[in-house]
Design a protein around this motif. Sequence first.
Motif, short mmCIF file in Angstrom:
data_model
loop_
_atom_site.label_atom_id
_atom_site.label_comp_id
_atom_site.label_asym_id
_atom_site.label_seq_id
_atom_site.Cartn_x
_atom_site.Cartn_y
_atom_site.Cartn_z
N TYR A 1 6.76 7.51 3.37
CA TYR A 1 7.71 6.42 3.14
C TYR A 1 8.11 5.69 4.42
N THR B 1 15.66 -0.44 0.95
CA THR B 1 14.86 0.12 2.04
C THR B 1 13.68 -0.78 2.38
N ARG C 1 11.15 3.36 -7.90
CA ARG C 1 10.37 3.10 -6.70
C ARG C 1 9.24 2.11 -7.00
N GLU D 1 15.48 1.64 -3.40
CA GLU D 1 14.11 1.28 -3.05
C GLU D 1 14.00 -0.18 -2.62
N ALA E 1 10.19 -1.52 -5.58
CA ALA E 1 9.31 -1.97 -4.50
C ALA E 1 8.68 -3.31 -4.82
N VAL F 1 3.91 1.26 -1.95
CA VAL F 1 5.05 2.07 -2.35
C VAL F 1 5.00 2.35 -3.85
#
Length: 456
Positions: free
Chosen positions: A287, A36, A157, A33, A161, A309
Amino acid sequence: MSATSRVPALAPFRVRSFRFQWPADLATSWAFEMETLILGWYVLVETQSVLMLTVFASLLYIGTLLAPMFGVTGDRIGHRNVLCAMRAVYATLATTLMTFAFTGVLTPVLVLVIAAVMGLVRPSDIGMRAAVVGEIMPAAQLMGAMSIQRTTQDSARIAGALTGAGLVATLGMGPAYLVVASLYASSVLLTLKAGRARARITSAERHVGEAGAKARPRITSAEHRVAEAGAPARSPQTAVFAGNVSARPSPWRDLRAGLAYVWTTPHLLAVMCLAFLLNLTAFPLLYGLLPYVAKEIYRADQTALGYMVAGAAFGALLGSIALSTHGGAIRPARMMIVFCAAWYVMLLVFAHTPHPVGGILVLILAGCAQSMGQVPMAALLLRNSDAQFRGRIMGIRMLAIYGNVPGLLLSGPLIARLGYPITATLYCAVGLGFTLLIAVRWRAHLWRLEAPANTR
């Protein structure tokens, strides 16, 4: 009395391997997470192009076509061994990117190249995790174990995030990626530690008993159909244990056997179709395109993106916790259909929510619906299939992730021409329509209470 004995939701932690696997999965999910979010924002800011953002997100899934072969390899040499090797690749790539960031030579092109290499392996991680859970857990505890395993993704997540956004904003790309590389390295060590108990876990797996025996006659007939199609009915493990190593079929024949097994088993085929649909039309909205919504729709920064997120992940975490305590009372196939439809409804509402605060609240509901639909889907695949095909089935399930690639790539031009709200509305309408078609087409296997897929 221990906590795991007093609290039924913690029963999976009585298995030693699960006690190591859970933190290993948590570290990997946290790193996923953070990575990304950090790289997605970097690409968007450096290129000023939503098309390049969708290209980056798509590259993370290019290895989806290889997922069935990862499943075949897991069935042959052990799912946990494959998982260790995959996570070693993550740690190596993260260290490489961290070095580029510290030396000041990092560019969007290098990020895309590393994302492409990572994308060859990463899509298979969730499938391998699920296969390991199915390998070590009795059928009666499978829904609870999958729910707890899902919390590794949901809680990571949230924390990943928020931490990823904060680290980049305060420390920069290099130090932030040092944390990512450290998490990957920790996950490798924990997964290796869990692997040492594999022999004992395998013997404990024999206690699954009656739950697995119920499906055996039906699966045996399916295996006969597979054999008639030219695929081996005998598993590789059976050939080896019988002392006939030379009789082990090739990996491609193993893959053919797995594909034929899914094709001839209606409820598995229905789940695969639904999984592809969700990855094509729902996951890109939840996402892949959130950085665009944060920057272009809400005019916010990466911190707001982190909250968005985290909001979706918090809702998913609530759903996972609810299933871990009450999962034994649900009808898996029915719940999967209902909450997948609810997920599309929430995404449709989010697409027309103009303010970030309202958007985060809707994302919480969307995340909850997603979890309540995805966990029963995974449990259904593991519980209602033959153990010798488990890795291949989860690999084929991961193949459905390939739907993200056309979904993301198509969304870029559509957003440029029609705008985000109209594009999201189109995606949700298509998703709801085909979800209904799947439910009607396989209603005897997904909706009827007496169907095996609805066994509590």
